[in-house]
Design an enzyme around this catalytic site. Structure first.
Site, PDB file in Angstrom:
ATOM      1  N   ARG A 125      31.991  19.367  76.418  1.00  0.00           N
ATOM      2  CA  ARG A 125      31.159  19.522  77.623  1.00  0.00           C
ATOM      3  C   ARG A 125      30.429  20.865  77.662  1.00  0.00           C
ATOM      4  O   ARG A 125      30.033  21.338  78.727  1.00  0.00           O
ATOM      5  CB  ARG A 125      31.984  19.326  78.899  1.00  0.00           C
ATOM      6  N   LYS A 147      15.588  23.830  76.104  1.00  0.00           N
ATOM      7  CA  LYS A 147      15.375  22.399  75.847  1.00  0.00           C
ATOM      8  C   LYS A 147      15.995  22.059  74.495  1.00  0.00           C
ATOM      9  O   LYS A 147      15.656  22.679  73.480  1.00  0.00           O
ATOM     10  CB  LYS A 147      13.882  22.061  75.825  1.00  0.00           C
ATOM     11  N   GLU A 189       0.759  27.992  69.544  1.00  0.00           N
ATOM     12  CA  GLU A 189       1.557  28.162  70.769  1.00  0.00           C
ATOM     13  C   GLU A 189       1.352  29.567  71.345  1.00  0.00           C
ATOM     14  O   GLU A 189       1.413  29.762  72.553  1.00  0.00           O
ATOM     15  CB  GLU A 189       3.048  27.897  70.485  1.00  0.00           C
ATOM     16  N   LYS A 231       6.849  32.792  78.363  1.00  0.00           N
ATOM     17  CA  LYS A 231       7.703  31.605  78.462  1.00  0.00           C
ATOM     18  C   LYS A 231       8.916  31.902  79.345  1.00  0.00           C
ATOM     19  O   LYS A 231       9.308  31.082  80.172  1.00  0.00           O
ATOM     20  CB  LYS A 231       8.139  31.136  77.069  1.00  0.00           C
ATOM     21  N   GLU A 241      11.748  21.892  84.839  1.00  0.00           N
ATOM     22  CA  GLU A 241      10.434  21.250  84.920  1.00  0.00           C
ATOM     23  C   GLU A 241      10.336  20.354  86.158  1.00  0.00           C
ATOM     24  O   GLU A 241       9.902  19.205  86.064  1.00  0.00           O
ATOM     25  CB  GLU A 241      10.186  20.444  83.633  1.00  0.00           C
ATOM     26  N   ARG A 246       6.727  24.666  84.819  1.00  0.00           N
ATOM     27  CA  ARG A 246       7.061  24.596  83.399  1.00  0.00           C
ATOM     28  C   ARG A 246       6.174  23.600  82.666  1.00  0.00           C
ATOM     29  O   ARG A 246       5.909  23.748  81.478  1.00  0.00           O
ATOM     30  CB  ARG A 246       8.547  24.242  83.206  1.00  0.00           C
ATOM     31  N   ASN A 250       2.990  22.522  78.611  1.00  0.00           N
ATOM     32  CA  ASN A 250       2.564  21.350  77.827  1.00  0.00           C
ATOM     33  C   ASN A 250       1.045  21.309  77.643  1.00  0.00           C
ATOM     34  O   ASN A 250       0.508  20.291  77.195  1.00  0.00           O
ATOM     35  CB  ASN A 250       3.037  20.061  78.502  1.00  0.00           C
ATOM     36  N   HIS A 253      -0.537  19.424  74.829  1.00  0.00           N
ATOM     37  CA  HIS A 253       0.485  18.559  74.236  1.00  0.00           C
ATOM     38  C   HIS A 253       0.223  17.065  74.455  1.00  0.00           C
ATOM     39  O   HIS A 253       0.636  16.254  73.646  1.00  0.00           O
ATOM     40  CB  HIS A 253       1.879  18.926  74.765  1.00  0.00           C
ATOM     41  N   HIS A 257      -0.085  15.103  71.318  1.00  0.00           N
ATOM     42  CA  HIS A 257       0.918  14.074  71.027  1.00  0.00           C
ATOM     43  C   HIS A 257       0.235  12.792  70.535  1.00  0.00           C
ATOM     44  O   HIS A 257       0.684  12.158  69.575  1.00  0.00           O
ATOM     45  CB  HIS A 257       1.750  13.783  72.278  1.00  0.00           C
ATOM     46  N   HIS A 271       2.680  19.699  64.284  1.00  0.00           N
ATOM     47  CA  HIS A 271       2.765  19.746  65.746  1.00  0.00           C
ATOM     48  C   HIS A 271       1.829  20.829  66.328  1.00  0.00           C
ATOM     49  O   HIS A 271       1.044  20.564  67.247  1.00  0.00           O
ATOM     50  CB  HIS A 271       4.213  19.980  66.185  1.00  0.00           C
TER      51      HIS A 271
HETATM   52  N1  GLY Z   1       7.943  23.508  74.880  1.00  0.00           N
HETATM   53  C1  GLY Z   1       7.772  23.294  76.265  1.00  0.00           C
HETATM   54  C2  GLY Z   1       8.909  23.750  77.103  1.00  0.00           C
HETATM   55  O1  GLY Z   1       9.811  24.392  76.592  1.00  0.00           O
HETATM   56  O2  GLY Z   1       8.935  23.487  78.269  1.00  0.00           O
END
Ligand code: GLY
Length: 373
Positions: A125, A147, A189, A231, A241, A246, A250, A253, A257, A271
């Site tokens: 956990r 993430k 980025e 960031k 998010e 947040r 994107n 993206h 994508h 990417h």
């Molecule tokens: N790569 C986008 C984020 O971390 O929210």
């Protein structure tokens, strides 16, 4: 060296950015290493290539504190972010007897960080982990913000968890062995942070981006540290998010994508290259809606092009319609309850979340772009 705090109540941590940090892992990560009772070995999950280039430095540093490494190698590439690899990795961590209060180290790019982070999120956990990112993309994006995920047949990053690292050491020296194309892809980025929220950084990159891309130490450190700080700020405001803040990360993206999906998530378009071209498309679409001046859309296009990144969709030679690209967007996990949010621009440094975008209009725009130039 720059130290950037990620301010999350009760789980705050630091991102260190500078040269030769792996050589100082014992000193910088001491509490996380010492939490592991002696004489147990320190678990390090590593991209096979990253271990080949940087494993010895890490071994030497830990040896200075009398510690040895238990290595777990990961094959480079997205395919390693799988259920099968997750099962093998968690079995291995269990066999070592890793407990909740202990830390696992992840050495490599986004694949290793995402997989290891997710394994640590679910191991008993949740155990701790330390990120040692060795690609520009991982240093400025995926290693920061918690993430973690694996891919499934239904799509990328669809199974995962928010699980913050306890420390990130972004060793800029590791970028010396990165293929130039991957460095440029990571730079997309970096550019993104300027375009979405920091005009001064965008202007700075126009003057110094080339120096950062040739790994000139001061320029590189400033570029990476500024990106990480941007960031970190956004993650501290909206970790999960939920407020839309947040989601601004994107930018590029959704279009990107679709292009990655259309090119089969292959070497045809990395990417970061998809993000770069996606950013140009987001800027041009914003200009088409009357939100952004065409001069600013042009400046963004020039910045992408100057970095050696793809700026024209027509040059990809895609044999498809705009509607087919929109179809790919609909399969992206960012789609919320039937709407497709787009990150658009009102200016350089002024991104916003648009929920009123007509998909037929986006398809028509993409058809125009594929015919143009
Ligand atoms: N790569 C986008 C984020 O971390 O929210």
């Amino acid at each position: 060296m720059a130290v950037i705090p990620v301010a999350l109540a009760g789980r705050d941590y630091e991102v260190h950015v500078g040269p030769d940090l792996l050589d100082r892992t014992m000193e910088l990560a001491r509490p996380f290493i010492e939490a592991l009772a002696r004489p147990r070995k320190v678990p390090v999950v590593a991209d096979r290539e990253a271990r080949r280039y940087h494993g010895e430095r890490l071994e030497r540093s830990l040896a200075s504190g009398g510690r040895e490494i238990a290595w777990y190698d990961i094959e480079p590439g997205e395919r390693s972010k799988s259920w099968a690899e997750l099962e093998r990795l968690t079995d291995w961590l269990l066999s070592l007897g890793v407990t909740r209060g202990e830390h696992v180290f992840a050495l490599g790019g986004g694949v290793v960080g995402d997989l290891t982070g997710f394994a640590c999120a679910i191991l008993k956990r949740g155990c701790g982990f330390v990120q040692l990112p060795t690609t520009l993309l991982a240093q400025v994006d995926s290693s920061v913000g918690g993430k973690t995920a694996i891919n499934t047949a239904a799509g990328k990053n669809l199974i995962g968890a928010f699980h913050q690292a306890s420390l990130v050491l972004a060793d800029l020296s590791t970028l010396e062995t990165l293929p130039p194309r991957e460095l440029r892809a990571g730079y997309a980025e970096v550019l993104k942070y300027g375009v979405l929220g920091d005009t001064a950084f965008f202007d700075w990159l126009a003057d110094h981006g080339a120096a950062a891309l040739t790994l000139e130490p001061e320029a590189l450190e400033h570029a990476v540290a500024t990106s990480v700080a941007a960031k970190a700020r956004i993650v501290a405001e909206d970790e999960r998010e939920t407020t839309g803040r947040r989601a601004l990360l994107n930018l590029g993206h959704t279009f990107g994508h679709a292009l990655e999906a259309q090119t089969g998530f292959s070497d045809r378009l990395l990417h970061g290259e998809g993000v770069a071209l996606g950013m140009v498309l987001a800027a041009r679409y914003s200009a088409r809606r009357g939100d952004l001046s065409s001069q600013d859309a042009e400046r963004i296009t020039r910045a992408v092009d100057a970095a050696g990144l793809p700026a024209e969709i027509a040059a990809l030679g895609l044999n498809c319609t705009g509607a087919a690209l929109v179809e790919h967007m609909l399969h992206d996990k960012k789609m919320a309850a039937g709407t497709l949010p787009f990150i658009l621009l009102r200016g350089i440094g002024d991104a916003y979340l648009a929920r009123d975008v007509e998909l037929s209009d986006v398809a028509a725009f993409l058809d125009e772009q594929m015919r143009a130039h």
